[in-house]
Design an enzyme around this catalytic site. Structure first.
Site, PDB file in Angstrom:
ATOM      1  N   GLU A  50     -43.855  53.826 -42.501  1.00 21.86           N
ATOM      2  CA  GLU A  50     -43.142  54.407 -43.246  1.00 21.86           C
ATOM      3  C   GLU A  50     -42.578  55.892 -42.792  1.00 21.86           C
ATOM      4  O   GLU A  50     -40.818  55.491 -42.767  1.00 21.86           O
ATOM      5  CB  GLU A  50     -42.738  54.524 -44.511  1.00 21.86           C
ATOM      6  CG  GLU A  50     -43.026  52.737 -44.952  1.00 21.86           C
ATOM      7  CD  GLU A  50     -44.393  52.514 -45.133  1.00 21.86           C
ATOM      8  OE1 GLU A  50     -45.396  53.780 -44.764  1.00 21.86           O
ATOM      9  OE2 GLU A  50     -44.477  51.064 -45.956  1.00 21.86           O
ATOM     10  N   PHE A 112     -49.245  48.444 -59.730  1.00 24.84           N
ATOM     11  CA  PHE A 112     -49.522  48.697 -58.773  1.00 24.84           C
ATOM     12  C   PHE A 112     -48.073  48.592 -57.119  1.00 24.84           C
ATOM     13  O   PHE A 112     -47.083  48.113 -58.064  1.00 24.84           O
ATOM     14  CB  PHE A 112     -50.240  47.305 -58.123  1.00 24.84           C
ATOM     15  CG  PHE A 112     -50.690  47.076 -56.447  1.00 24.84           C
ATOM     16  CD1 PHE A 112     -51.365  47.548 -56.555  1.00 24.84           C
ATOM     17  CD2 PHE A 112     -49.950  46.357 -56.559  1.00 24.84           C
ATOM     18  CE1 PHE A 112     -51.801  48.164 -55.166  1.00 24.84           C
ATOM     19  CE2 PHE A 112     -50.057  46.142 -54.342  1.00 24.84           C
ATOM     20  CZ  PHE A 112     -51.360  46.960 -54.539  1.00 24.84           C
ATOM     21  N   GLN A 113     -48.639  49.519 -57.028  1.00 19.77           N
ATOM     22  CA  GLN A 113     -47.118  50.297 -56.393  1.00 19.77           C
ATOM     23  C   GLN A 113     -46.205  50.861 -56.031  1.00 19.77           C
ATOM     24  O   GLN A 113     -45.459  50.416 -55.752  1.00 19.77           O
ATOM     25  CB  GLN A 113     -47.219  49.346 -54.852  1.00 19.77           C
ATOM     26  CG  GLN A 113     -48.421  48.654 -54.338  1.00 19.77           C
ATOM     27  CD  GLN A 113     -48.316  48.189 -52.528  1.00 19.77           C
ATOM     28  OE1 GLN A 113     -47.344  47.432 -52.610  1.00 19.77           O
ATOM     29  NE2 GLN A 113     -48.560  48.563 -51.141  1.00 19.77           N
ATOM     30  N   LYS A 162     -37.855  44.537 -57.314  1.00 17.41           N
ATOM     31  CA  LYS A 162     -38.222  43.372 -56.655  1.00 17.41           C
ATOM     32  C   LYS A 162     -37.248  42.102 -57.720  1.00 17.41           C
ATOM     33  O   LYS A 162     -36.463  40.903 -57.123  1.00 17.41           O
ATOM     34  CB  LYS A 162     -39.657  42.915 -57.324  1.00 17.41           C
ATOM     35  CG  LYS A 162     -39.604  41.238 -56.358  1.00 17.41           C
ATOM     36  CD  LYS A 162     -41.397  41.583 -55.989  1.00 17.41           C
ATOM     37  CE  LYS A 162     -41.289  40.189 -54.954  1.00 17.41           C
ATOM     38  NZ  LYS A 162     -42.816  39.772 -54.487  1.00 17.41           N
ATOM     39  N   MET A 478     -47.187  78.134 -31.754  1.00 15.85           N
ATOM     40  CA  MET A 478     -46.203  78.438 -32.479  1.00 15.85           C
ATOM     41  C   MET A 478     -47.612  79.701 -33.846  1.00 15.85           C
ATOM     42  O   MET A 478     -47.286  80.335 -33.988  1.00 15.85           O
ATOM     43  CB  MET A 478     -45.026  78.065 -33.537  1.00 15.85           C
ATOM     44  CG  MET A 478     -44.304  78.806 -34.050  1.00 15.85           C
ATOM     45  SD  MET A 478     -43.359  80.277 -32.495  1.00 15.85           S
ATOM     46  CE  MET A 478     -41.956  78.867 -31.866  1.00 15.85           C
TER      47      MET A 478
END
Lengths: 586, 163
Positions: A50, A112-113, A162, A478
């Site tokens: 993502e 969940f999630q 949802k 760096m």
């Protein structure tokens, strides 16, 4: 007719002329993905992580006048997007990120999630929304696009539970949007613009300092006109590169921590600075106290009032859209025939040309070891200076900024504010999709590229033939440089052992891989790679392990107190000479 | 220096957390914060007491204005203003303290709004300094509990903060 929230969302995105949605499906967004399946107005790009979806959407915005959209699921999908959102926020990139959320009855139950995306993203968005009613989807999307693209742009998150995507409502997309608490400025104050013009006319050592705001505000033409009208030296920040043409003789190079000697000296010793869409940040002026030690008058043009007087005091603040303000400023200058004093300006140019002479970007060429700067110079040559260059973060980013000469805005895509490693490859993908006919190259290092290397797979799926310029020195370059300078060369964890064979890796993903280890092969390899127009080519350049980026302004030091490249260290340098014929200082 | 900021903000879920999040993220101080809806139920008004240099206060004001839901911000300190804070203080009221507490409440123009055999709850309104003074004037051992609202402020006379 009533349709589902998910279908409404898809219709909204079509109404906004969205071309691509970068995303990754998951439980909370299955309805939305089903709606995407059933439509053909926009395409979905399936990334492999993502974070990459958000970087790709971000670069899609940066490299075009369009707006990038990312779609992620709830929980880990949303948190994976966070780094990408913060990257866009720090660089003021317009973007809309849609995240799924667990159903409204489940919110707050540690489902969940489930993650509080509105809470997680709050400090790194321009604004965010949690949609609690299917009827709110269309107005919210309309507002989100409006907020993201107007004023000082920025990412906007829409979190959609949802059940809201399942509920039904009649689709009606609002024609216009008005938010009583949000009225971004447009025109600058005419009185302030007159004052700025007057100040320029009184200037003995004027300097124009241009930042990313000029790129985002599409003000490159106006910046160029102003600089040429006044014949004043001009610098661009890391984010502003391309806003003024990099090959023009009035351009003195990038300024800041790794700016050129002449740009930093001019910034420090100018008596009048016009700051355009720039914010005097720590990587640009370093220490505000030292910066202010040399008296100067500052005009600051910015669309965000909070950018003004944040780090330095300014004399003429002008809040407004940079393009509009510059148009008005140019008109006032022309009308009143206001120009800086010619004699003083010519003395100032002499001073600047003296600073230019030692060429602070010069480096010792080498017959057998590839210098990273050399690769970028050749890259610029081979691509005719016309490619879109994305970069990751580190030494290679600075070399790209210093040695590729950007002549137009939106050609240089990098994570300037947040400094996100792993940005380059997904950004190249997004930039290529926004500009299908352009040549796109990603300048990276062996460490940065591995932070999102899985996107080689996405590049294969969507045929984005970007060219990866991997400056492979085996170190987090760096970090190693700072350890050399500030930590007694104790290279703690900055050597990257057990590197993959990048050629084989590229081939495993279905791309072309090349390894280049001799300076004499650099140009030929680049030509060969860029001739493969339809293929992604991963070019693994084995470069000098100990090259440092110069000049360098150390933290807390002043702009004129640079660590200079070796060839300048024993050179008799021309100091700032206040007794040059500038006339009396104001 | 101490400043009192009045903020008109959309009465929406999450608006308060944007304001408090801004203060913590940027390292600004909140001495007190009160919020309630206004006569227009779509809008809330906050009074934020903060302190900092003039530069910091200017940044706070600008950053608040940048929040999408903030309608207007004024710094009440820029002109004459009035501020009031409410305190409820529960004190022990037994033996000789019972009479003393009543007297102290009267002197400070407080009202006793709850009485039990052993305690009084006194309601006191005024500036923060007055409330501090009241607490200081009491024998600390008689104080059982205090709760304060933080300051609410309003400009004097014609100075009006409205959409």
């Amino acid at each position: 007719m009533e349709i589902s929230g998910a279908e409404i969302l898809a219709r909204c995105l079509a109404e906004e002329n969205v071309e691509f949605v970068f995303g990754y499906p998951g439980g909370a967004v299955l309805e939305i993905y089903d709606a995407i399946f059933k439509q053909d107005k926009f395409k979905h790009v399936l990334v492999r992580h993502e974070q990459a979806a958000v970087h790709a959407a971000d670069a899609y915005s940066r490299s075009s006048h369009k707006i990038g959209v990312a779609l992620v699921t709830s929980g880990p999908g949303a948190t994976n997007a966070i780094t990408g959102i913060a990257t866009a926020y720090m660089d003021s990139i317009p973007m809309v990120v849609i995240s799924g959320q667990v159903g409204t009855p489940m919110i707050g139950s540690d489902a969940f999630q489930e993650v509080d995306m509105v809470g997680c993203s709050r400090p790194i968005v321009k604004h965010n929304f949690l949609v609690k009613d299917v009827k709110d989807i269309a107005p919210t999307v309309k507002k989100a696009f409006h907020i993201a693209t107007t004023g000082r742009p920025g990412p906007v998150v829409i979190d959609i539970p949802k059940d809201i995507t399942i509920h039904k409502a009649v689709f009606e997309y609002p024609k216009s949007v008005s938010i009583r608490s949000y009225n971004p400025p447009t025109k600058g104050h005419p009185g302030q613009i007159k004052k700025a013009a007057q100040m320029l006319a009184e200037a003995k050592r004027p300097f124009i300092y241009v930042g990313g705001g000029a790129v985002l505000g599409n003000a490159s033409a106006e910046v160029t006109e102003l600089v040429r009208l006044l014949n004043v030296p001009c610098t661009n920040t890391l984010m502003g590169l391309g806003a003024y043409p990099g090959t023009d003789d009035k351009f003195v190079g990038m300024l800041g921590m790794h700016g050129t000697y002449e740009a930093n000296m001019a910034m420090q010793y100018a008596d009048t600075i016009i700051a355009i869409g720039a914010r005097f940040d720590d990587r640009v002026i370093s220490s505000p106290a030292h910066f202010a030690s040399q008296a100067k008058r500052i005009v600051h043009i910015d669309i965000d009032p909070s950018s003004i007087a944040k780090r330095v005091k300014v004399d003429v603040p002008i809040v407004g859209d940079v393009k509009e303000v510059l148009k008005d400023l140019i008109a006032v200058l022309k009308e009143g025939n206001l120009r800086p004093n010619e004699k003083a300006l010519s003395a100032w140019w002499d001073q600047i040309n003296d600073w230019r002479k030692p060429n602070s970007l010069w480096y010792e060429p080498h017959d057998t070891i590839i210098k990273p700067q050399f690769v970028i110079q050749k890259l610029c040559e081979v691509t005719g200076g016309d490619a879109i260059i994305t970069s990751d973060v580190g030494q290679h980013q600075m070399f790209a900024a210093q040695y590729y000469k950007f002549n137009r805005p939106r050609q240089w895509i990098n994570s300037g504010g947040l400094g996100t490693m792993g940005f380059g490859l997904p950004a190249a993908m997004g930039a290529q999709l926004a500009n299908p006919d352009a040549t796109v190259a990603c300048v990276t290092g062996e460490a940065s590229i591995q932070m999102n290397i899985q996107e080689l797979s996405t590049c294969k799926q969507y045929h984005t033939p970007v060219k990866i310029i991997n400056l492979n020195n085996g170190y987090l370059g760096m970090v190693r440089q700072w350890q050399e300078f500030f930590y007694g060369t104790r290279y703690s964890e900055s050597y990257v052992d057990a590197l993959p064979d990048f050629v084989k890796l590229a081939e495993a993903y279905g791309h072309v891989g090349m390894r280049i280890d001799k300076p004499s092969d650099v140009e030929g390899a680049l030509r060969e790679a860029f001739a493969l127009k339809e293929r992604l080519v991963f070019m693994d350049f084995l470069t000098d392990q100990k090259t440092n980026v110069f000049p360098m302004v150390q933290n807390g030091k002043g702009l004129s107190q640079m660590d200079l490249p070796p060839h300048m260290q024993n050179m008799q340098l021309v100091p700032f000479e206040n007794n040059r014929d500038y006339g009396n200082l104001c | 220096m101490r400043h009192i900021l009045s903020v008109l903000i959309e009465n929406e879920a999450g608006a308060l957390s944007r304001v408090t999040g801004l203060f913590s993220a940027r390292g600004y101080n909140i001495d007190s914060l009160t919020v309630q809806t206004t006569e227009d139920p779509t809008m809330s008004r906050m009074t934020i007491v903060t302190h900092g240099s003039e530069d910091v206060i200017e940044q706070i004001t600008k950053q608040l204005n940048k929040l999408i839901e903030v309608v207007k911000v004024i710094d009440l300190n820029e002109a004459d203003h009035i501020e009031r804070e409410l305190m409820l203080i529960k004190v022990r009221a037994t033996g000789k303290d019972r009479e003393e507490m009543k007297r102290m409440a009267d002197i400070f123009r407080g009202r006793i709004i709850d009485v039990t055999e052993k305690s009084y709850t006194i309601e006191l309104t005024g500036t923060g300094e007055k409330l501090d003074a009241f607490i200081k004037a009491l024998d600390q051992s008689v104080i059982l509990e205090t709760v304060r609202t933080g300051a609410s402020g309003i400009g004097r006379g014609e100075r009006i903060l409205k959409l």
